[in-house]
Design an enzyme around this catalytic site. Structure first.
Site, PDB file in Angstrom:
ATOM      1  N   LYS A   1     -15.829  -7.334   4.338  1.00  0.00           N
ATOM      2  CA  LYS A   1     -14.587  -7.712   5.019  1.00  0.00           C
ATOM      3  C   LYS A   1     -14.712  -7.385   6.499  1.00  0.00           C
ATOM      4  O   LYS A   1     -15.205  -6.325   6.852  1.00  0.00           O
ATOM      5  CB  LYS A   1     -13.391  -6.937   4.434  1.00  0.00           C
ATOM      6  CG  LYS A   1     -13.050  -7.368   3.026  1.00  0.00           C
ATOM      7  CD  LYS A   1     -11.697  -6.822   2.628  1.00  0.00           C
ATOM      8  CE  LYS A   1     -11.333  -7.306   1.231  1.00  0.00           C
ATOM      9  NZ  LYS A   1     -10.010  -6.891   0.832  1.00  0.00           N
TER      10      LYS A   1
ATOM     11  N   SER B   1      -3.104  -7.827   2.821  1.00  0.00           N
ATOM     12  CA  SER B   1      -3.370  -7.651   4.253  1.00  0.00           C
ATOM     13  C   SER B   1      -3.799  -8.974   4.866  1.00  0.00           C
ATOM     14  O   SER B   1      -3.430  -9.286   6.004  1.00  0.00           O
ATOM     15  CB  SER B   1      -4.473  -6.611   4.451  1.00  0.00           C
ATOM     16  OG  SER B   1      -4.077  -5.376   3.929  1.00  0.00           O
TER      17      SER B   1
ATOM     18  N   ARG C   1      -2.708  -6.186  -8.250  1.00  0.00           N
ATOM     19  CA  ARG C   1      -1.618  -7.152  -8.102  1.00  0.00           C
ATOM     20  C   ARG C   1      -1.614  -8.209  -9.197  1.00  0.00           C
ATOM     21  O   ARG C   1      -0.581  -8.733  -9.554  1.00  0.00           O
ATOM     22  CB  ARG C   1      -1.711  -7.848  -6.734  1.00  0.00           C
ATOM     23  CG  ARG C   1      -1.223  -6.985  -5.601  1.00  0.00           C
ATOM     24  CD  ARG C   1      -1.746  -7.471  -4.286  1.00  0.00           C
ATOM     25  NE  ARG C   1      -3.195  -7.340  -4.234  1.00  0.00           N
ATOM     26  CZ  ARG C   1      -3.923  -7.490  -3.165  1.00  0.00           C
ATOM     27  NH1 ARG C   1      -3.361  -7.835  -2.043  1.00  0.00           N
ATOM     28  NH2 ARG C   1      -5.224  -7.326  -3.198  1.00  0.00           N
TER      29      ARG C   1
ATOM     30  N   HIS D   1       0.838  -1.207   0.000  1.00  0.00           N
ATOM     31  CA  HIS D   1       0.000   0.000   0.000  1.00  0.00           C
ATOM     32  C   HIS D   1       0.872   1.257   0.000  1.00  0.00           C
ATOM     33  O   HIS D   1       0.601   2.225  -0.717  1.00  0.00           O
ATOM     34  CB  HIS D   1      -0.903   0.029   1.242  1.00  0.00           C
ATOM     35  CG  HIS D   1      -1.957  -1.033   1.292  1.00  0.00           C
ATOM     36  ND1 HIS D   1      -2.150  -1.854   2.374  1.00  0.00           N
ATOM     37  CD2 HIS D   1      -2.898  -1.409   0.377  1.00  0.00           C
ATOM     38  CE1 HIS D   1      -3.161  -2.675   2.156  1.00  0.00           C
ATOM     39  NE2 HIS D   1      -3.621  -2.440   0.934  1.00  0.00           N
TER      40      HIS D   1
END
Ligand code: ADP
Length: 150
Positions: free
Chosen positions: A41, A128, A91, A17
């Site tokens: 989430k 994460s 990604r 990040h």
């Protein structure tokens, strides 16, 4: 003056990040890092402490980076802050499919464009959730997290 809004769960904020923010500052004057409460989430870490940790991580970048949290639609929040565009990292192909969908909605429904930065190879594996998983099993994750500046 161009402002990017980098929204995410940042649970936690990783070196991946941080690199997105650093790279975005090459073409934007300001980056607002906004921690969103994403209903898909779990947000097990307290929001305030997450804001605090990110502020320490981005301290060397000075006033060009702001950290806040928000609820509601990301693009609506972006408009409220006066941001010119949303910033996201990609990604790989899995991120791409998800991000394309989000970007499409944000542009069509809310008129907010998204600028994507492709993750550098050394960070393309880093998420994460991986950090949380490793930490939960007692591994040292400090090399995956940005240095904390007091
Ligand atoms: P969200 O819940 O919104 O996906 P995340 O905190 O997981 O929040 O991610 C925020 C943004 O950062 C997303 O665009 C994600 O693709 C991107 N991102 C996450 N990890 C990396 C990384 N290692 N390199 C580049 N971008 C990343």
């Amino acid at each position: 003056m161009s402002t990017a809004l980098f929204a995410g769960s940042f649970n936690p904020f990783t070196r991946g990040h941080l690199r997105i923010v650093e790279r975005a500052l090459k073409f934007s004057d300001k980056v607002i890092i906004a921690i969103g409460c994403n209903i898909h989430k779990a947000s097990e870490t307290d929001l305030d402490s997450r804001v605090n940790a990110i502020q320490k991580a981005v301290k060397p970048m000075g006033e060009k980076v702001e950290v806040c949290s928000y609820t509601g639609l990301t693009a609506e929040f972006a408009q409220k802050t006066g941001a010119d565009f949303l910033l996201r990292g990609v990604r790989g192909i899995t991120d791409f499919e998800y991000e394309r969908n989000l970007a499409d909605v944000n542009l069509k429904v809310l008129g907010m464009d998204t600028v994507f930065l492709i993750a550098e190879p050394e960070f393309s594996y880093l998420s994460s959730s991986t950090v949380r998983e490793l930490a939960a099993h007692g591994h040292d994750v400090s090399s995956l997290l940005p240095p904390m500046n007091d």
